[in-house]
Scaffold this motif. Sequence first.
Motif, mmCIF file in Angstrom:
data_model
loop_
_atom_site.group_PDB
_atom_site.id
_atom_site.type_symbol
_atom_site.label_atom_id
_atom_site.label_comp_id
_atom_site.label_asym_id
_atom_site.label_seq_id
_atom_site.Cartn_x
_atom_site.Cartn_y
_atom_site.Cartn_z
ATOM 1 N N THR A 144 41.077 35.403 35.337
ATOM 2 C CA THR A 144 40.770 36.573 36.172
ATOM 3 C C THR A 144 41.523 36.516 37.501
ATOM 4 O O THR A 144 41.794 37.547 38.108
ATOM 5 C CB THR A 144 39.262 36.646 36.450
ATOM 6 N N ASN A 145 41.852 35.321 37.958
ATOM 7 C CA ASN A 145 42.581 35.207 39.227
ATOM 8 C C ASN A 145 43.921 35.933 39.170
ATOM 9 O O ASN A 145 44.432 36.412 40.182
ATOM 10 C CB ASN A 145 42.864 33.735 39.552
ATOM 11 N N ALA A 146 44.492 36.000 37.990
ATOM 12 C CA ALA A 146 45.840 36.556 37.867
ATOM 13 C C ALA A 146 45.884 38.019 38.244
ATOM 14 O O ALA A 146 46.922 38.512 38.699
ATOM 15 C CB ALA A 146 46.357 36.350 36.445
ATOM 16 N N ILE A 147 44.773 38.740 38.067
ATOM 17 C CA ILE A 147 44.777 40.163 38.432
ATOM 18 C C ILE A 147 44.916 40.307 39.950
ATOM 19 O O ILE A 147 45.590 41.211 40.447
ATOM 20 C CB ILE A 147 43.514 40.879 37.872
ATOM 21 N N VAL A 148 44.302 39.371 40.688
ATOM 22 C CA VAL A 148 44.449 39.387 42.153
ATOM 23 C C VAL A 148 45.894 39.029 42.529
ATOM 24 O O VAL A 148 46.518 39.685 43.368
ATOM 25 C CB VAL A 148 43.466 38.392 42.804
ATOM 26 N N MET A 184 37.758 33.658 49.530
ATOM 27 C CA MET A 184 37.387 34.029 48.171
ATOM 28 C C MET A 184 37.483 32.824 47.218
ATOM 29 O O MET A 184 38.293 32.807 46.292
ATOM 30 C CB MET A 184 38.297 35.167 47.688
ATOM 31 N N PRO A 185 36.650 31.816 47.454
ATOM 32 C CA PRO A 185 36.756 30.594 46.644
ATOM 33 C C PRO A 185 36.347 30.831 45.186
ATOM 34 O O PRO A 185 35.772 31.870 44.850
ATOM 35 C CB PRO A 185 35.787 29.632 47.326
ATOM 36 N N GLU A 186 36.625 29.838 44.363
ATOM 37 C CA GLU A 186 36.295 29.917 42.934
ATOM 38 C C GLU A 186 34.846 29.490 42.720
ATOM 39 O O GLU A 186 34.562 28.585 41.942
ATOM 40 C CB GLU A 186 37.260 29.057 42.130
ATOM 41 N N SER A 187 33.947 30.150 43.434
ATOM 42 C CA SER A 187 32.539 29.784 43.356
ATOM 43 C C SER A 187 31.728 30.805 42.568
ATOM 44 O O SER A 187 30.507 30.747 42.556
ATOM 45 C CB SER A 187 31.974 29.632 44.771
ATOM 46 N N MET A 203 36.720 33.044 40.149
ATOM 47 C CA MET A 203 36.298 31.983 39.232
ATOM 48 C C MET A 203 37.549 31.279 38.740
ATOM 49 O O MET A 203 38.582 31.924 38.515
ATOM 50 C CB MET A 203 35.546 32.608 38.054
ATOM 51 N N SER A 204 37.456 30.001 38.556
ATOM 52 C CA SER A 204 38.587 29.280 37.971
ATOM 53 C C SER A 204 38.926 29.867 36.607
ATOM 54 O O SER A 204 38.028 30.231 35.832
ATOM 55 C CB SER A 204 38.233 27.802 37.806
#
Length: 575
Positions: free
Chosen positions: A274-278, A447-450, A475-476
């Motif tokens: 999901t991080n890749a969209i950011v 915006m941590p991976e929490s 999220m990681s």
Amino acid sequence: MTDPKRGMRRALTSYGDEAFSLFLRKAFIKAMGYSDDALARPVIGITNTFSGFNACHRNVPELIEAVKRGVMLAGGLPIEFPTISLHESFAHPTSMYLRNLMAIDVEEMIRAQPMDAVVLIGGCDKTVPALLMGAASANTPAIVLVTGPMITGSHRGERLGACTDCRRFWAKYRAGDVGEREIADINASLAPSAGTCMVMGTASTMACMTEALGMMLPGGAAIPAVHADRLRTAEASGARAVALAQEGLTPDRIMTPRALENALRMLLAIGGSTNAIVHIAAVAGRLGVAVDLDAFDRLGRETPVLVDLKPTGQHYMEDLFKAGGVTAILRELKPMLNLDCITVTGATLGETIDAAPASFAQEVVRPLGNPVFGEGGIAVLRGNIAPNGAIIKQAAASARLLQHAGRAVVFRSLEDLAERIDRDDLDVTPDDILVLQNAGPKGAPGMPESGYLPIPRRLARQGVKDMVRISDARMSGTAFGTIVLHISPEAAIGGPLALVQDGDRIALDTSRRRIDLMVDETELAARRRAWQPPQPSAEDARGYRKLFMESVEQAEHGCDFGFLKPAITTRTPTR
Ligand code: FES
């Protein structure tokens, strides 16, 4: 090379006398021992992202040597230069907080120093996005080389991979199913080589997307870090960089809206992070392109997950490499891709796919007609709690929870979460929805991976493996569960997420792409009037943190700093 704009004549230091600037530069570069012949060649910069704090970049020194060999074989002069290096576990408060700083560093060092093309060596999660962002803004011919994924580890005969299995075994440890001795043994086996996390986490996702985007040589994404092919692709990248310098093929001609759409297709088809969209929104933003989340969701409904890799599937990156790598995925996706996009090779994506080795029987990349998951890995949600959007990695969620309504159990901050999540008196049931506030771009900050909130220990010990969890955090890419992320606007700037209270009902309806707070508007208006922003920290008043707090944008815009982007002129996906 006598072109006044090339080689050592590029980007002269300002002394008010260009001839003197060149004279002085030559005096100092001669101190490095270069001959006039060497200095007349195209200059190829190489980003040195090695750091003793970055295990994922442990092999950068040998990659640089291979790149240099390729540059020299092709008649160029390779010159490495340092940039910031970021590792996920060695960046406080979170590597995302520092991604933009690295992107600024990369852009300015490319622009400031005399290079005709640049080889961008990255790997760990935030480094490839930062390199692409910086290169997009500098717009000097560039080619990406990743460090490559780690090989898998092993524990009592079972394959292990960072960090999906880190989380899986940590959950077992929290539940009391794994003891102290065993968890220590596992810890020593999770990351057994140089390279990036070997599941389809953010690093692997960004590598695959970069290849689909056309900024990397074909086959470059999946080669394990320790494989000899990794050095061969490094050498080839160096050679290709010399040609790029001569052709003047700049990133803006490669990273077009249609090429960015190809990268988004890849993200969906690999069930990627999901991080890749950011990150791709941030890269696109540097080119004046906005990622249209609703169009991305439409893309997702028609793009199945084809790759059977952890955390959504069962294999690892070395298996994808043996199965043909990204080329095998591109071949399956071909009917859905914009094949006319030019890539860093100078050929189009379609020509690249056609020129690839023939396919063969394998079990990692599925055909379009027999996917791992019927639609794309990521869905975009909207609703009164997320008017500007939120996302869920549906391919990594529990099917039974994708449609779910439950009572909110709210944590006001990361500190509140850490303090209360494991308390025996926490009022929580498996059907509740865990809510984390103030963990977004400004709230945490960074915006941590929490967003992967742990299952409360009391429930974990009862065997509860998944719950709906929602937040404005990330999220990681290696994590899994029914987790709604990137809620925008974030709580710290007064987004509706800030108004959620314990006991409210929240409804998640993934098939309708909705996430709603079931509280009437009168009550919400009263809460909105009473809302107070979080107290600023003393640290917010100076330095990079001040810049970050004043400039970071929301998730849907890529969490970039607004002042680093040109005006938005177009959108992607384009259909
Ligand atoms: Fe570097 Fe996972 S920690 S890629």
